[in-house]
Design an enzyme around this catalytic site. Sequence first.
Site, PDB file in Angstrom:
ATOM      1  N   GLU A 237      59.403   8.068  47.791  1.00 18.72           N
ATOM      2  CA  GLU A 237      60.300   7.049  48.326  1.00 18.72           C
ATOM      3  C   GLU A 237      61.728   7.231  47.788  1.00 18.72           C
ATOM      4  OE1 GLU A 237      57.569   3.333  49.482  1.00 18.72           O
ATOM      5  OE2 GLU A 237      57.899   3.509  47.341  1.00 18.72           O
TER       6      GLU A 237
ATOM      7  N   CYS B  39      69.170   5.883  45.565  1.00 20.85           N
ATOM      8  CA  CYS B  39      68.254   5.885  44.420  1.00 20.85           C
ATOM      9  C   CYS B  39      67.202   6.965  44.675  1.00 20.85           C
ATOM     10  CB  CYS B  39      67.632   4.491  44.326  1.00 20.85           C
ATOM     11  SG  CYS B  39      66.524   4.316  42.956  1.00 20.85           S
TER      12      CYS B  39
ATOM     13  N   CYS C 238      54.251   9.051  37.725  1.00 23.58           N
ATOM     14  CA  CYS C 238      54.943   9.166  36.429  1.00 23.58           C
ATOM     15  C   CYS C 238      53.880   9.359  35.367  1.00 23.58           C
ATOM     16  CB  CYS C 238      55.742   7.886  36.156  1.00 23.58           C
ATOM     17  SG  CYS C 238      56.859   8.014  34.738  1.00 23.58           S
TER      18      CYS C 238
ATOM     19  N   CYS D 261      54.876   2.445  31.630  1.00 21.83           N
ATOM     20  CA  CYS D 261      55.590   1.201  31.300  1.00 21.83           C
ATOM     21  C   CYS D 261      54.863   0.056  32.018  1.00 21.83           C
ATOM     22  CB  CYS D 261      57.044   1.304  31.723  1.00 21.83           C
ATOM     23  SG  CYS D 261      57.855   2.742  30.999  1.00 21.83           S
TER      24      CYS D 261
ATOM     25  N   CYS E  81      56.130  -1.665  35.391  1.00 23.28           N
ATOM     26  CA  CYS E  81      56.639  -0.794  36.466  1.00 23.28           C
ATOM     27  C   CYS E  81      55.501  -0.343  37.382  1.00 23.28           C
ATOM     28  CB  CYS E  81      57.328   0.421  35.841  1.00 23.28           C
ATOM     29  SG  CYS E  81      57.794   1.675  37.038  1.00 23.28           S
TER      30      CYS E  81
ATOM     31  N   GLY F  53      59.451   8.163  38.930  1.00 22.54           N
ATOM     32  CA  GLY F  53      59.322   9.227  37.941  1.00 22.54           C
ATOM     33  C   GLY F  53      60.335   9.182  36.816  1.00 22.54           C
ATOM     34  N   GLU F  54      60.040   9.995  35.814  1.00 21.58           N
ATOM     35  CA  GLU F  54      60.918  10.111  34.647  1.00 21.58           C
ATOM     36  C   GLU F  54      61.686  11.429  34.784  1.00 21.58           C
ATOM     37  OE1 GLU F  54      62.138   8.513  31.810  1.00 21.58           O
ATOM     38  OE2 GLU F  54      63.139  10.447  31.791  1.00 21.58           O
TER      39      GLU F  54
ATOM     40  N   SER G  92      68.713   7.836  34.825  1.00 24.01           N
ATOM     41  CA  SER G  92      68.079   6.797  34.012  1.00 24.01           C
ATOM     42  C   SER G  92      66.831   7.359  33.340  1.00 24.01           C
ATOM     43  CB  SER G  92      67.694   5.621  34.921  1.00 24.01           C
ATOM     44  OG  SER G  92      66.951   4.669  34.196  1.00 24.01           O
TER      45      SER G  92
ATOM     46  N   SER H 147      66.559   2.886  29.807  1.00 25.49           N
ATOM     47  CA  SER H 147      65.662   1.755  30.038  1.00 25.49           C
ATOM     48  C   SER H 147      65.237   1.204  28.685  1.00 25.49           C
ATOM     49  CB  SER H 147      64.426   2.233  30.812  1.00 25.49           C
ATOM     50  OG  SER H 147      64.799   2.548  32.116  1.00 25.49           O
ATOM     51  N   LEU H 148      66.017   0.279  28.183  1.00 25.55           N
ATOM     52  CA  LEU H 148      65.749  -0.223  26.826  1.00 25.55           C
ATOM     53  C   LEU H 148      64.671  -1.304  26.859  1.00 25.55           C
ATOM     54  CD1 LEU H 148      66.642   0.142  23.902  1.00 25.55           C
ATOM     55  CD2 LEU H 148      68.281  -1.704  24.247  1.00 25.55           C
ATOM     56  N   HIS H 149      64.945  -2.387  27.514  1.00 22.46           N
ATOM     57  CA  HIS H 149      63.967  -3.448  27.827  1.00 22.46           C
ATOM     58  C   HIS H 149      63.391  -4.241  26.652  1.00 22.46           C
ATOM     59  CE1 HIS H 149      64.320  -1.822  31.769  1.00 22.46           C
ATOM     60  NE2 HIS H 149      63.522  -0.816  31.593  1.00 22.46           N
TER      61      HIS H 149
ATOM     62  N   ASN I  70      61.073  -7.450  39.102  1.00 15.94           N
ATOM     63  CA  ASN I  70      60.579  -7.448  40.479  1.00 15.94           C
ATOM     64  C   ASN I  70      59.064  -7.346  40.454  1.00 15.94           C
ATOM     65  OD1 ASN I  70      63.107  -7.449  41.960  1.00 15.94           O
ATOM     66  ND2 ASN I  70      63.417  -5.436  41.024  1.00 15.94           N
TER      67      ASN I  70
ATOM     68  N   CYS J 179      63.997  -2.217  42.335  1.00 12.43           N
ATOM     69  CA  CYS J 179      63.691  -1.449  41.126  1.00 12.43           C
ATOM     70  C   CYS J 179      62.251  -1.621  40.704  1.00 12.43           C
ATOM     71  CB  CYS J 179      64.467  -1.997  39.936  1.00 12.43           C
ATOM     72  SG  CYS J 179      66.138  -1.608  39.869  1.00 12.43           S
TER      73      CYS J 179
HETATM   74  N1  SAH Z   1      61.816   6.576  34.731  1.00 11.97           N
HETATM   75  C1  SAH Z   1      63.176   6.240  34.629  1.00 11.97           C
HETATM   76  C2  SAH Z   1      63.849   5.986  35.956  1.00 11.97           C
HETATM   77  C3  SAH Z   1      63.080   5.186  36.991  1.00 11.97           C
HETATM   78  S1  SAH Z   1      62.880   3.466  36.796  1.00 11.97           S
HETATM   79  C4  SAH Z   1      63.340   5.037  33.713  1.00 11.97           C
HETATM   80  O1  SAH Z   1      62.361   4.443  33.351  1.00 11.97           O
HETATM   81  O2  SAH Z   1      64.477   4.779  33.336  1.00 11.97           O
HETATM   82  C5  SAH Z   1      64.455   2.713  37.165  1.00 11.97           C
HETATM   83  C6  SAH Z   1      64.653   1.387  36.440  1.00 11.97           C
HETATM   84  O3  SAH Z   1      63.847   0.330  36.997  1.00 11.97           O
HETATM   85  C7  SAH Z   1      64.249   1.476  34.981  1.00 11.97           C
HETATM   86  O4  SAH Z   1      65.175   0.822  34.166  1.00 11.97           O
HETATM   87  C8  SAH Z   1      62.958   0.742  34.977  1.00 11.97           C
HETATM   88  O5  SAH Z   1      62.613   0.320  33.697  1.00 11.97           O
HETATM   89  C9  SAH Z   1      63.231  -0.388  35.944  1.00 11.97           C
HETATM   90  N2  SAH Z   1      62.024  -1.074  36.421  1.00 11.97           N
HETATM   91  C10 SAH Z   1      60.781  -0.571  36.501  1.00 11.97           C
HETATM   92  N3  SAH Z   1      59.936  -1.496  36.994  1.00 11.97           N
HETATM   93  C11 SAH Z   1      60.654  -2.604  37.229  1.00 11.97           C
HETATM   94  C12 SAH Z   1      60.346  -3.895  37.790  1.00 11.97           C
HETATM   95  N4  SAH Z   1      59.126  -4.182  38.204  1.00 11.97           N
HETATM   96  N5  SAH Z   1      61.347  -4.798  37.907  1.00 11.97           N
HETATM   97  C13 SAH Z   1      62.601  -4.478  37.535  1.00 11.97           C
HETATM   98  N6  SAH Z   1      62.964  -3.266  37.029  1.00 11.97           N
HETATM   99  C14 SAH Z   1      62.002  -2.336  36.872  1.00 11.97           C
HETATM  100 FE1  SF4 Z   2      57.927   5.899  34.597  1.00  7.92          FE
HETATM  101 FE2  SF4 Z   2      60.394   4.779  34.470  1.00  7.92          FE
HETATM  102 FE3  SF4 Z   2      58.340   3.443  35.548  1.00  7.92          FE
HETATM  103 FE4  SF4 Z   2      58.399   3.845  32.924  1.00  7.92          FE
HETATM  104  S1  SF4 Z   2      59.871   2.641  34.138  1.00  7.92           S
HETATM  105  S2  SF4 Z   2      56.615   4.140  34.245  1.00  7.92           S
HETATM  106  S3  SF4 Z   2      59.314   5.893  32.832  1.00  7.92           S
HETATM  107  S4  SF4 Z   2      59.232   5.333  36.334  1.00  7.92           S
END
Ligand code: SAH
Ligand code: SF4
Length: 410
Positions: free
Chosen positions: A126, A139, A146, A150, A153, A210-211, A242, A264-266, A341, A384
């Site tokens: 996608e 994007c 992946c 996380c 995600c 993906g990462e 990212s 992606s600190l979180h 989301n 996202c």
């Molecule tokens: N793998 C990479 C890039 C893809 S994710 C990464 O993790 O950075 C892109 C962004 O969306 C990241 O910051 C990720 O943490 C965030 N993300 C993932 N799932 C999400 C969700 N359900 N709601 C909001 N942001 C999310």
């Molecule tokens: Fe993979 Fe990024 Fe999703 Fe974490 S947030 S599972 S690294 S795509």
Amino acid sequence: MATTLDIARDNPNAQTVIASAPGMGEEKPTLIGLSREELGEALGSIGVPQKQWRMRASQLWHWLYVRGLSDFSQMTNIGKDLRQKLDDAFSISRPEIVSEQISVDGTRKWLFRFPPRGAGHPVEVETVYIPEEGRGTLCVSSQVGCTLTCTFCHTGTQKLVRNLTSEEILSQILIARDRLGDFPDADTPQGAIVPSEGRLVTNIVMMGMGEPLYNFENVKKALLIASDGDGLSLSKRRITLSTSGVVPEIYRTGDEIGCMLAISLHAVRDDDRDILVPINKKWNIEALLEACRNYPGLSNAKRITFEYVMLKDINDSNEDALELVRLLKGIPAKINLIPFNPWPGSQYACSDWERIEEFADIVNRAGYASPIRTPRGRDIFAACGQLKSASERMRKKDRDALTAGKTAVY
Ligand code: SAH
Ligand code: SF4
């Protein structure tokens, strides 16, 4: 052949456009995603004398990346015989578009199908386009699924199917520009300077599935081609990668790609981040921030974006906000607060709006820009972290149907 995967959920008016698609089973090697040197070698393999490689590679480069051609026959400054030879030996065609969905807010989501690599099967990926005032962000995905997990995600619930090749990463940009009418039309005189103003795809974010730093070589190759001044010509300042925190490759990203970085600190404490972003167990917050401090070229004009997903009662307290500010001290940073989301089966809830605003206020008062990312394309499930393709779930029966060119509806 056209197949549809219509996952419009909440919005019955979300438009799904089904585009026609090239046939499966294209086996000629591609020229998309090759460096200039590799293009030269490819030309050599069909008998082009070495002294012409550079010139011919430049011509191809222009047609592929400035004009966006996907057919050799329109390459008017290349003789007919050579065009035929190129066509016999190589492909420059686009991947199959399985579906294109357009949200009420203008966001578009494409599902692409890429042919098998080696003994594998076709995969689906996608890509999302987000139009905004004065700019448009694409994007882009780097992997199917992946390896990381996380917990908030959706992609993280899909096992890694495979890395995308440099061609497949670039193709997402090319095909988005095709569909948006973002390449100059065929009447533009050859050699004319094509202005970058008025473009629809102005920014690229490697924030799809993906990462990217676990597919470093292919991502690097694709981004260097995307930013090449004689081709797609996207400024490195407008390309953001990212990562969840693959520390050694952050150093390489700075040195070898030179694009903008988002992290992606979180979470602000290792025990929390170990759960939310499990790669933290390998490279913890301290190691991650050390790599950020050393990212080349940082200044107030070139900052690292820290992404922070707002999860109700998990990471959204005032103490968390204060700790975030403390941690980032000294790093030229922007903080991007992302309302969570949801996706089917997710175990988290999004923080309340007032909570997000209070969190943002604390961060703002400390001097950081902290835009709250407006969720886009939620009705077509394009926001996202909501991306997840059906590839992993494809059963043998469906794969066989695909290979046989039949329609598969999920
Ligand atoms: N793998 C990479 C890039 C893809 S994710 C990464 O993790 O950075 C892109 C962004 O969306 C990241 O910051 C990720 O943490 C965030 N993300 C993932 N799932 C999400 C969700 N359900 N709601 C909001 N942001 C999310
Ligand atoms: Fe993979 Fe990024 Fe999703 Fe974490 S947030 S599972 S690294 S795509």
